[in-house]
Design a protein around this motif. Sequence first.
Motif, short mmCIF file in Angstrom:
data_model
loop_
_atom_site.label_atom_id
_atom_site.label_comp_id
_atom_site.label_asym_id
_atom_site.label_seq_id
_atom_site.Cartn_x
_atom_site.Cartn_y
_atom_site.Cartn_z
N GLU A 1 0.87 -1.18 0.00
CA GLU A 1 0.00 0.00 0.00
C GLU A 1 0.90 1.23 0.00
OE1 GLU A 1 -1.45 0.71 4.17
OE2 GLU A 1 -1.40 -1.47 4.14
N PRO A 2 0.38 2.35 -0.48
CA PRO A 2 1.24 3.53 -0.69
C PRO A 2 2.02 3.93 0.57
CG PRO A 2 -0.91 3.90 -1.64
CD PRO A 2 -0.99 2.59 -0.94
N GLU A 3 1.38 3.92 1.66
CA GLU A 3 2.05 4.29 2.91
C GLU A 3 3.29 3.43 3.13
OE1 GLU A 3 1.57 6.48 5.85
OE2 GLU A 3 0.99 7.52 4.03
N LYS A 4 3.06 2.14 2.91
CA LYS A 4 4.13 1.18 3.15
C LYS A 4 5.30 1.40 2.20
CE LYS A 4 2.55 -3.07 4.32
NZ LYS A 4 2.01 -4.39 3.90
N THR B 1 6.33 4.19 0.85
CA THR B 1 7.13 5.41 0.95
C THR B 1 8.44 5.08 1.65
OG1 THR B 1 5.99 5.92 2.98
CG2 THR B 1 5.25 7.07 1.01
N TYR C 1 11.57 5.59 4.13
CA TYR C 1 11.56 5.87 5.56
C TYR C 1 12.38 7.11 5.88
CZ TYR C 1 12.36 5.33 10.54
OH TYR C 1 12.44 5.54 11.89
N GLU D 1 8.43 10.90 9.00
CA GLU D 1 7.95 12.07 8.27
C GLU D 1 7.73 11.69 6.80
OE1 GLU D 1 7.58 15.18 9.64
OE2 GLU D 1 8.12 14.34 11.60
N ASP D 2 6.96 12.51 6.09
CA ASP D 2 6.88 12.30 4.65
C ASP D 2 8.20 12.69 4.03
OD1 ASP D 2 4.39 11.31 4.57
OD2 ASP D 2 3.41 13.28 4.30
#
Lengths: 102, 563, 483, 335, 119
Positions: free
Chosen positions: E36-39, E41, E43, E47-48
Motif C-alpha cells: 500500500e502507498p504508505e508502506k 514510501t 523511511y 515524516e513524509d
Amino acid sequence: MIPLSYYLILSVILFGIGMFGALTRRNAVGILMALELMFNAVNLNFVAFSRYLPESLLQGQIFAIFVITVAAAEAAVGLAIVLGLYRNFQTINVDEINLMKW
Amino acid sequence: MNALEFPILSLMTYLPLAGVVVLALLPKESKGAIRVTALAFTAADLLVSLWIPAYFDSTTAEMQFVEKVSWIPSLGVTYFFGLDGITLWLVMLTTFLSVITVVCSWESVSMRLKEYYAFMLMLETGMLGVFFSMDFFLFYIFWEVMLVPMYFLIGIWGSDRRLYSAIKFFLYTLFGGVIMLLGILAVYFYHGAETGTYTFDIFELMKLSYPSTPVFTLLGVPFSFQDLVWLAFFLGFAIKVPMFPFHTWLPDAHTDAPTAGSVILAGVLLKMGTYGFIRFNLPMLPEATQHFVPMIMILSIIAIIYGALVCMVQTDMKRLIAYSSVSHMGFVMLGMFALNFQGVQGSIIQMINHGLSTGALFLIVGLIYDRRHTRQISEFGGLSKQMPVYSTLFAIIMFSSMGLPGLNGFIGEFLILVGAFKVSYVWAAFAVTGIVLGAAYMLWLFQRTMFGALENPKNAALPDLNAREISTLVPIVIMCFWIGIYPSPFLSRTEMSVNYVLARVHKQAVAEEPYLSDSTRPATGPAETGHESGGGAAAILPVRAPASVHAEGRDLNTVERSR
Amino acid sequence: MTQVFNMADLSTTSPEVIMSLAAMVILTLDFIAPKGGRDWLGYLSILGVAGTFIVLMRQWGVTQAAFSGQYVSDPFAFFFKIVFLVSAALILLMSIGYLKSERIDKGEFYPLILFATLGMMLMVSAVDLLILYIGLEMMSICIYILAGFMKRERRSSEAALKYLLMGGFSSAIMLYGIVMLYGLTGTIGLREIASMISADTVSNPALILGMVMLVAGFGFKIAAVPFHMYIPDVYEGAPTPVAALLSAASEVAGLAILLRVFLVAIPDLQDRWTLLFYVLSLLTMTVGNVVAIAQSNIKRMLAYSSIAHIGYLLIGLVAGHELGISAVLLYTLIYALMTLGAFAMVILLCVGEVKGERIDDFTGLAQRSPLAAAAMLIFLLSLAGVPPTAGFVGKFYLFGAAIERGYVWLAIIAVINSAISLFYYMKVTVAMYMRDLPPQGLTLSSSMPLRVALVVTLVATIAIGIYPGPFLELARASVVGLW
Amino acid sequence: MEIVYDTLSGWGLPSFVSQLIVMLAVATAVLIFTAISVMFMVWWERKISAHIQVRFGPMRVGGWHGWAQSIADGIKLLIKEDIVPAGADRLVFALAPMVVFAASLAAFVIIPFGPGLIASDLNIGVLFYISISSLTVVGIIMAGWSSNNKYSVLGALRSAAQSVSYEIPLVVSVIGVIMTVGSMSMTRIVEAQQGIWFVVPQFLGFLIYLTAAIAECNRTPFDIPEAESELVAGFHVEYSGMRFAIFFLAEYANMFVVSAIATTLFLGGWHGPLLPGWLWFLLKTYFIIFVMMWLRWTLARLRVDQLMNLGWKFLLPLAFLNMGITGLILVLQGQ
Amino acid sequence: MAADYAIVGIFLIVGLLFVVVNVDVVSRLLRPTNPEPEKLTTYECGEDPVGASWIRVHVRYYLYALVYVIFAVETIYLLPWAVVFRKLGMFAFVEMMLFIAILLVGFAYAWRKGALEWV
C-alpha cells in the motif's frame, strides 16, 4: 585453451562500445567511463598477446599494469576536473558546456 | 674585386641601420633632431655611394667591391655582396632618392616621426641589400626585409584606404616572394645534386645548365625544369615590376602611400622586379627565357597600352601616375626581352629614368597634396600662374617622363625601341603607340592642372615652392638633363655587364665569368678564414686578386685604383 | 636474473632524476611553506630547470642506453630536451607574473610544469613503447590539470575537460595501435619491432590498422587536422602560460615521439605513412591557416597558427631522411621560441580587466611601447616566416627538404599557406601600429621575469634568423644515428 | 575431492562435467558451511553481547541457551513481506544483495580450512581476496543508491568512503607477510608459518590488518555506515524480509572471511599441536571473530572524522612503516 | 589453471542462485504481498520524505575517492614486488622505497592540502 581470436574479438567489441560511448555520450562522467572501457579493451589485448606470444617476456602484462595505472590517474584527474566543471556550470552535460565554439 | 680594400657595400647597407639605432635613442619629442639624424645618415650614405662610380671599373663584367664570407656553411650560404654594371646605377638611384625622400617628408610628416624615419632607413638598408646580394639566400632575405618597412609606411602614414592597400601590397609581394623561394630551392637542390656542392652563390649556380627538356605538358605548352623555375622567379619578380595581370596592388599602394613612400616605391621597389629578371632569369635560365619571350612581350605590350589607356580616365593624380608606371615598366620589360644589346641597355637606363621621373612626379603631386589635401585633377587648374616654379619643374619632369629628346626618358625609350625594332616591327609599333598615348595623358594632366583659368578659389592663395621643396626636385631635374644630354657615362658602365648577360642568354662563350668561385680561382688572394666572427665587417676580407686581363683598357679610375 | 641496474643507468637518466627531484622538492616546499606569495617557488623551479640543463649538457653528443636498452639518451633526445627545458624555463618566467595578476596563489603550478617537462623528457628518450606511453601520459595529465588551473574560470574548466576527454580518447586509440604492433611483433622495443617486421608482415592488414591508429592517436596529440577540433578551445580557456606550454612543448614532444616511432619502429611502412602524413600535412596547414583568419581572439589565432605550424612540421616528416628530419628538429626549436614569445606578449598585456586575448587589446601598442610592439612584430614575422627572423630559416630548411625530396606540390602549398598566414598575423600589426591608442590607454604587466622571457625569445628569434649556422649543425648532428 | 572426481569420471562422464559437478559440490558445501556458521555467529554475538552487558540474551528457542534463535530468525525473515519502496530502481535494488552476497561467498574460494581443504589454491590468493572484497562496496552502493532513501544514500557513501580508506592500510599491512613468504598463495603462506606464526614478526602488521578488517566489515567501532543513531540502518534501511537477511548473511560471512584471512596470514592457519588442522583453523578464526565481537560491545563508535583520520593519517603511514621495516630486515638477513 | 579460476565463477553463480532461490522462490511462496502507498514510501523517521533522495553529495567523498584511486593502483605494483622481493634483494628494496617515497610526497601533499580532512 581458448583461441587468441576470442580475446581479440572481445577486445574489439569492448573498444567499439567504448568508442561509441565516448562519441555519443553527453555526460562527462559517462564519457570518462567509456574511455576506461577503451583502455580495458587495450589491456585485454595486451594480456592476451602476452599470454599467447611465443617467448613472451611478459611485456604485454607489464604494459597492461601501466595502462591501468595511467588510466586511474587520468580518471582521478578527470573526476576532479568534472567536479570543478560542475561547480562552474551546474551541469556535466558536455552539450551545455560550450562557452567556446569549435 | 674589392677595389677599395674596404667593405664599402656593407657600410652602405648598414649605415642606415645604424641610423635606426641612433633614432631609437633620441627622445620622441625632439622632432628636429630626428629629422636631422635621418637626413644625416641618408646623406652620408649618398656620399659613401659616390665612391662607387668613381672606382667602378667599366671594362669588366666582373663583380666589384666584393665581400664574401661563409655564413651558414652547412647550407652553403655565403655573405656575398658585390656590384656590377647592372646594379651600379640602381644603387646610386637608391641612395639618391633616399635623401630626397627624407627631405620631402620634412614637413609633410609630423605624426610618429621617429618610427617614420626609422622605417625609411630600414627600407634603404633592405633595398641596398637586395641590389648587393649575390647570394640567393641573402638576396631573398633582403627581398623580404624590404617589405616590412614599406608595409608600415603605407599602413601608418598613408591616406584613406591605407590599411587595405598596405596589406594588399604586403600579401602580393610576399606571395610572389615565397614562390620565388621555391624556385631558388629548386635550383639550389638541383645544383647540389648535380655537382655535389650545395651553394646559394648565384655565380656558382649559373655555371650549371639547367635541364630544358620538357618534363610535362600543360594545356599544350611543354614545360621543362628550367621553365618551372623560370616561372617561379617570374611570379616573384613580375608582381614586383608589376607586370600586367599582377599590377593591381600598385595603384592602391601608390595612391595610399605617403609621398616619400610613393617615391621610393616607384623609384626603387619596382626596379627590384626588373632587376631580378636581368640578374637571374636571363643569365641563369636562358632556354626558358627564350621560351617565354612571346609571353613577356604580349604582357608587356598589354601593360604599355592598358596602363596608358587607364591613365586617361583617372581623376586622381597619384593614381594616374601609378598607372603610368605600369605602362613605363612595360617598356622596361619589352626592352629587356628583346634580348639584344640596345634593348637591355635601354631597359637598364629606363629603370633609372623611371625612378627619377616618376619619383619626381610623385613628389610633384605630394607637394600639391600637402597644400590642398586633395589629389583630384578636377580640383586644380591654372596653377601655372600661381606657382610658376612649381609648374616649370612639373613641365620638365613631365617631358622627361614622356621621353622628350634632351631629357633622360628619350634615351631609354629610344634604345628600347631600337632593341624591339630589331626583333619585330610589330612590337616596336605597339611600343610607339604607348609613347604616343603616354604623351597624351601627361600633357592632358599638365594642361588640366597648370593651364587654364584659375577657377577654384581654394587654389588662389597657394604658395609657390619654398627652398626645401625646390631642393628636392632640382637634383632630379639635373640628373634628368644629364642623362638626357650626356648619357655615355651611364651607358658605358653597364655595357660589359649587359654583354655578359646577353652572352649567357644566347649561350655564347663567356669571355670572363663575373665571379670565379673560390675553388676554381687561382689562390692568389688571402684565403677565407671561415665564419668565426659571425659575418661581421671584421671578417670581410678581399678575396680576389686584381684582374690583369684588361690592363690596356683602363681608364683613370683604374689607374687610381692600382695605387 | 639478469642484472637489473647499474650506476651507468643513473648517469644516463641524471637529467630526469634531477628534474623529478626538483619538482618534488618544490611541491613539498609549497605545502610546507606558509601561505602567501608563491613567486619564490617559481624562481626555484627555474633553478631546477637550470640544474637539469647543466646536467643534461654532459650528455652532449653522447649516445648511451639505460635499463636494458629501453631508455636512451642520444643526440635526438638531447636536442628535444633542450627545446623542452628552454621552453619550460621561459614558461616559468612568464607564469610568475601571470599567476600574480590572475591572483592564483597556488604553488602547484610550478611543479606541475616541471612534471610535464619531465614527461616530455621521458618521451623523447624512450625507445620502448611503454616508457614512451608513460612519458606521454605524465605530460598529458599534468597539462590536463594545468589547463583547468583557474578553477573559478568557467572557460578554464571547459578547456580542461575538453583536453582531458580528447586526450584520453587519443591515448586509447594510440594504445590500440601500440597493442597491434606488440601483438604482431611480440615486443615493445622500437628497434626490435622494426627487426621483427618482415617482408610478409608488411602487408598484414593488422599492421596497417595499427599504423593508422598510431597516426590517429599521434594526430590528436600534435593537433593535426582533422584531429584538432579541441585545440583552439583549450588554448583559449587554459591559462595563457599553459597554452604556451601546450603549443611550444607538448605538441613538439608529440611530434618528437611520432618521429621516433615511425622512423625507428615502422620504417618498412614508410610508403604508406608518408602518404598519410602528406595528406595530414596538407590539411593541417591549410585548415589551420584559413580558419585562423577568422579569429578575433589572439589565443585562438595562435592555436590555429600552431596547428598550421604542425602542418609545416609534418612536411619534414614526409620528406624524411636526414635533411627532412633535421629540418623538423630545427623548426621545432624555432617554433617553440617564437610562439613562446607571442604568448609572452599576450601575458604582457594581461593586466587587470584586459586579458590581452582579443586582437583589439593590442590596439595602439606601438604608441604605448614601441619596443613591445616591435617585439611582437618580430615574433609575428617569424611565425609567418619572413626573413631575417628565425621562422624564415626554419621554413626555408623545411621547404627545402620537401623540394629536395621531390615533394614540390607540398612545398608550393606550404609557401602559399605562409603567405596566407601573413594575413592574420598582420591583423595584429594593424592593431598595434595602425590604430590609435585607445583613450583609456594600455597597461603592460610590470612583471620582470616576463620581460626577461620576452627578451630571451626575442634575441633568440633574431639571432637564429641571422646566424642559424650552429643551430642547423646541432639539428643535423641530432638526427645522426636516429635510424 | 579427487575421489569424487575419479568416481564421476569412472561413470563415464566427460571430464569437464565431472569437474563441474565437483566444483558445484564444493561451492554448495561452502555455502552450507557459511549459512550454518553465520547462524552460529549471530547467536553467539547475541550471547556475548548479553554477557558483556551482564544479561542472558536469547534463552528460549530450541532449549539450551536458545540455540535455535538464529534459525527462528531466519524463518521469520523468510516469510516477511518484501517491500520495494516506490521510486526505487527496482533492478538495481534486486541486484544489490546478490552482488554483496556472491562477493562474500566467492571470498571463501581461497580460505585454507586445512591442508588441502581449500577450494582453489590460487597463486594470487591474497590479491584475489583484496579484489573480491572491493566488490562488496559496489553492492552496498547499489543498495544505497537504488533505495531512493537519503539515509541509504548517505550510508552507502560513507560505507564506500570507509572501505576505500581502510583497504589501503589493509593491503599494505599484508604486504609484509607476502614479502616474507615470497608468495601470495594462501597455502604457501600457511606453510611458511610452520615454525613461527607471523603474528610475532608482523605484530604491527597484524594489528593494522585487524583494525582495517573490522572497518572493512563496517563493524563497531567503525560502523559509521549504518550508525543507527544517525542513519537508521544505513544502506539497507529500505530492505526487508529475505533481502535484508541476505545483507545480514553477507555481513557475517565477511566477518568470517576477514577472520579466516587473519588466521591464515598471521596466526599460522591450520598449524597447531594435537588437534586436526581444520579444527585449529576454525578455532583461531572464531577466536578472532570473538575478539571482533568483544570490541564491538566494548568500544564506542568513532566519529566519522576520527574514523577517516585513523585510517589515513595513522594506519596508512604505520602500514608503510611496517612494510619498510620488514623489507629492511629481510634485505639485511638476505645479505 | 583455468579450473582454478572456474571455481570462482561457480562460487559466484552459487551465491547468486542462493539469493535468487531464497528471495524470489522460497520467500515469494511463503511471504504475504499486500503493498500500500504508505508502506511503499521511503523511511524518513516517520515524516513524509522531502524531495528526491538523489541529492548532491558533499565533495569530500570525491576527494577520498581520488586519493584512494592513486593508492589502490599503487598496490598493483607493491604486490608483485613483494612476491619476488627476496630474490631481488637490496636494489629492489631501495627502488621500492623510492617509489613509496614519491608516493608519500603525494600523500603528504594531499594531507597538507586538506584532502584528508572530513569537514
